[in-house]
Design a protein around this motif. Structure first.
Motif, PDB file in Angstrom:
ATOM      1  N   CYS A 179      53.388  49.928  42.116  1.00  0.00           N
ATOM      2  CA  CYS A 179      53.057  50.321  40.751  1.00  0.00           C
ATOM      3  C   CYS A 179      51.551  50.138  40.537  1.00  0.00           C
ATOM      4  CB  CYS A 179      53.844  49.440  39.775  1.00  0.00           C
ATOM      5  SG  CYS A 179      53.295  49.623  38.062  1.00  0.00           S
ATOM      6  N   GLN A 181      49.962  49.657  37.999  1.00  0.00           N
ATOM      7  CA  GLN A 181      49.621  48.676  36.965  1.00  0.00           C
ATOM      8  C   GLN A 181      49.783  47.238  37.422  1.00  0.00           C
ATOM      9  OE1 GLN A 181      50.704  49.447  32.764  1.00  0.00           O
ATOM     10  NE2 GLN A 181      51.852  51.200  33.574  1.00  0.00           N
ATOM     11  N   CYS A 182      50.891  46.926  38.143  1.00  0.00           N
ATOM     12  CA  CYS A 182      51.158  45.516  38.458  1.00  0.00           C
ATOM     13  C   CYS A 182      51.268  45.236  39.950  1.00  0.00           C
ATOM     14  CB  CYS A 182      52.417  45.044  37.742  1.00  0.00           C
ATOM     15  SG  CYS A 182      53.907  45.894  38.291  1.00  0.00           S
ATOM     16  N   CYS A 208      59.288  50.788  38.677  1.00  0.00           N
ATOM     17  CA  CYS A 208      58.682  49.452  38.723  1.00  0.00           C
ATOM     18  C   CYS A 208      59.573  48.444  37.998  1.00  0.00           C
ATOM     19  CB  CYS A 208      57.295  49.488  38.066  1.00  0.00           C
ATOM     20  SG  CYS A 208      56.583  47.851  37.830  1.00  0.00           S
ATOM     21  N   ASN A 210      58.546  46.069  36.188  1.00  0.00           N
ATOM     22  CA  ASN A 210      58.028  45.770  34.842  1.00  0.00           C
ATOM     23  C   ASN A 210      57.776  47.009  33.999  1.00  0.00           C
ATOM     24  OD1 ASN A 210      57.709  42.955  35.560  1.00  0.00           O
ATOM     25  ND2 ASN A 210      55.970  43.650  36.806  1.00  0.00           N
ATOM     26  N   HIS A 211      57.473  48.135  34.665  1.00  0.00           N
ATOM     27  CA  HIS A 211      56.990  49.291  33.917  1.00  0.00           C
ATOM     28  C   HIS A 211      57.865  50.528  34.022  1.00  0.00           C
ATOM     29  CE1 HIS A 211      53.387  46.750  34.697  1.00  0.00           C
ATOM     30  NE2 HIS A 211      53.195  46.997  33.417  1.00  0.00           N
TER      31      HIS A 211
HETATM   32 ZN   LIG Z   1      54.355  47.845  37.216  1.00  0.00          ZN
END
Ligand SMILES: [Zn+2]
Length: 482
Positions: A179, A181-182, A208, A210-211
């Motif tokens: 991901c 982002q993370c 993901c 988290n996302h």
């Molecule tokens: Zn993520």
């Protein structure tokens, strides 16, 4: 001369060669390469155990021997796999396992520190001992390179053909694109889909932890981080190499002899006639129960509180200085390489411990000024040097040979025998003929005439090698006990 109590049974491969590095000869004869590069990959999760250090030591020693035997420049490329998983998590709703790599957990500087802590001392020592230069690269650096990404994109055109080789049970190619982002990605890439593939690149969708859903693009010059599971990564890496000035050789631990069946199956399924990769497999290190010495075993052993010799699992526990450890390691690696029967086999930790600790106290003369440089040599010439009748060794003036200076120690080796000498004089000539006009023919080889020697030399070295120049190295035997 040194002898040891190491005994090894014969086997098909050992029986077919005179020296372990002979397995490289067919390819070397078929190439115009002027450099041979030995690539050794290592996961950088936690501290290395003896098996890891042994593969790395052998990479340097094999490179040195290949350089001296084939008259080709040699180098070692240490490939740090910073995409090793550093942490995992399971999605409580779906049960999907996610992971984050060292690269996504740590800064680049922290990864350099890790490499420094576990490997720099060993590599510097091996490089100075063998005269073989090395480079350190990371997987993260490799996956950024356009040729690696382009080669990966080419394999996607054959995804249906290769996925069953990469994953014979499930047919799932593990392409992980973390991901953006993370940095978390699905460990088994169950929900990662290739949705578009064209000349400009590939578009994936993934999920993901988290996302949720995200899209990621992979193209030769950019896009997401490309994390391939072990087999897939090796297929792409091996296909990246093109025949050229540098001949690549993969140095792999012995357990890869099983795994390479699948890598080769994938190469075959892609079908493009890539030159098959050249690999050299090093001895497998086994725990007392016959299983491969592994990091997960290490953890279990620690948890069970069993007192396996600590330093085999964690070299920092070696009862002596780091220099002493590196010396014992290198001498043991030299012993394993000294005979193909010792090389193409496995060792239990018990036997390896015996070899490393026995040799530590009886190591041959390497205490003097400078470490001796090993020179592999055919039996007939070895015997003449050992009995003192051959005092001039002749070599083509490769860069590596041009570094030899009066006063250097040269250790001529043939199988398990070794003869230590000191360089008295180095003379350079334009041709072998010119060399014989000045040097004493009998000092080069007391058993053959100049004409016979020239014929033998020209059979080994074609004109383009002779064009590099010729070195006559005058040597004196050294008594190792003196
Ligand atoms: Zn993520």
């Amino acid at each position: 001369m040194s002898t040891t109590a190491l005994r090894s049974p014969n086997n098909v491969l050992a029986n077919a060669v005179e020296d372990a590095i002979d397995v490289l000869r067919p390819r070397i004869l078929a190439t115009d390469a002027d450099t041979i590069e030995f690539t050794v990959g290592t996961q950088i999760n936690g501290h290395p155990h003896i098996g890891t250090h042994l593969v790395q030591s052998l990479a340097f020693l094999v490179a040195q021997e290949a350089r001296d035997a084939f008259g080709i420049e040699a180098k070692v490329c240490f490939h740090a796999l910073d995409n090793a998983p550093a942490e995992t998590a399971t999605d409580p709703m779906t049960g999907t396992v996610y992971q984050r790599t060292y690269r996504h957990m740590l800064t680049e500087g922290a990864i350099r520190d890790l490499l420094d802590e576990h490997y720099t001392r060993l590599f510097d020592t091996l490089a100075s001992r063998t005269g073989v230069p090395f480079t350190v690269t990371t997987y993260s650096g490799q996956q950024e390179m356009p040729e690696y990404r382009a080669e990966f994109l080419r394999t996607l055109e054959h995804l249906d053909g290769i996925r069953w080789w990469l994953s014979p049970a499930y047919g799932a190619a593990h392409i992980r694109i973390p991901c953006p982002q993370c940095g978390w990605s699905e460990k088994h890439a169950e929900q990662t889909r290739l949705v578009e593939l064209d000349d400009s690149g590939a578009l994936f969708t993934a999920v993901c932890l988290n996302h949720g859903h995200y899209e990621a693009n992979i193209d030769p010059f950019g896009g997401g981080y490309l994390d391939l599971a072990t087999l897939y990564r090796n297929v792409v890496k091996e296909r990246c190499y093109r025949p050229g000035h540098t001949l690549p050789v993969m140095v792999k631990g012995g357990d890869w002899t099983f795994g390479c069946q699948l890598v080769d199956g994938a190469h075959g399924a892609i079908g493009v006639p890539a030159v098959p990769p050249l690999r050299i497999f090093t001895p497998l290190i086994l725990a007392p129960d016959g299983g491969k010495l592994s990091k997960s075993l290490l953890l279990q052993t620690e948890q069970a509180g069993q007192a396996a010799t600590g330093w085999l699992l964690n070299p920092s526990a070696w009862p002596g200085s780091t220099e002493d450890y590196v010396g014992a390691l290198t001498e043991t690696a030299e012993l394993l390489l000294s005979d193909p029967k010792h090389f193409f086999r496995s060792y239990t930790t018990t036997e390896l411990e015996r070899l490393m600790t026995t040799r530590r106290s009886t190591s041959p003369a390497n205490q003097g000024q400078g470490r001796p440089r090993n020179m592999a040599i055919y039996r007939q010439y070895f015997d003449l040097i050992a009995n003192g009748s051959k005092t001039v060794e002749v070599r083509v003036a490769y860069d590596s040979m041009k570094r030899i200076r009066p006063g250097d120690l040269l250790r001529f080796t043939c199988r398990e025998d070794a003869c230590l000498t000191r360089v008295k004089r180095v003379a350079s000539y334009r041709t072998f003929k010119e060399m014989f006009a000045t040097e004493d023919v009998k000092a080069v080889n007391p058993t053959a005439t100049e004409e016979e020697q020239l014929r033998a030399i020209h059979a080994i070295f074609p004109p383009e090698k002779e064009a590099l120049g010729v070195l006559a190295i005058e040597i004196d035997r050294v008594n190792p006990d003196a």
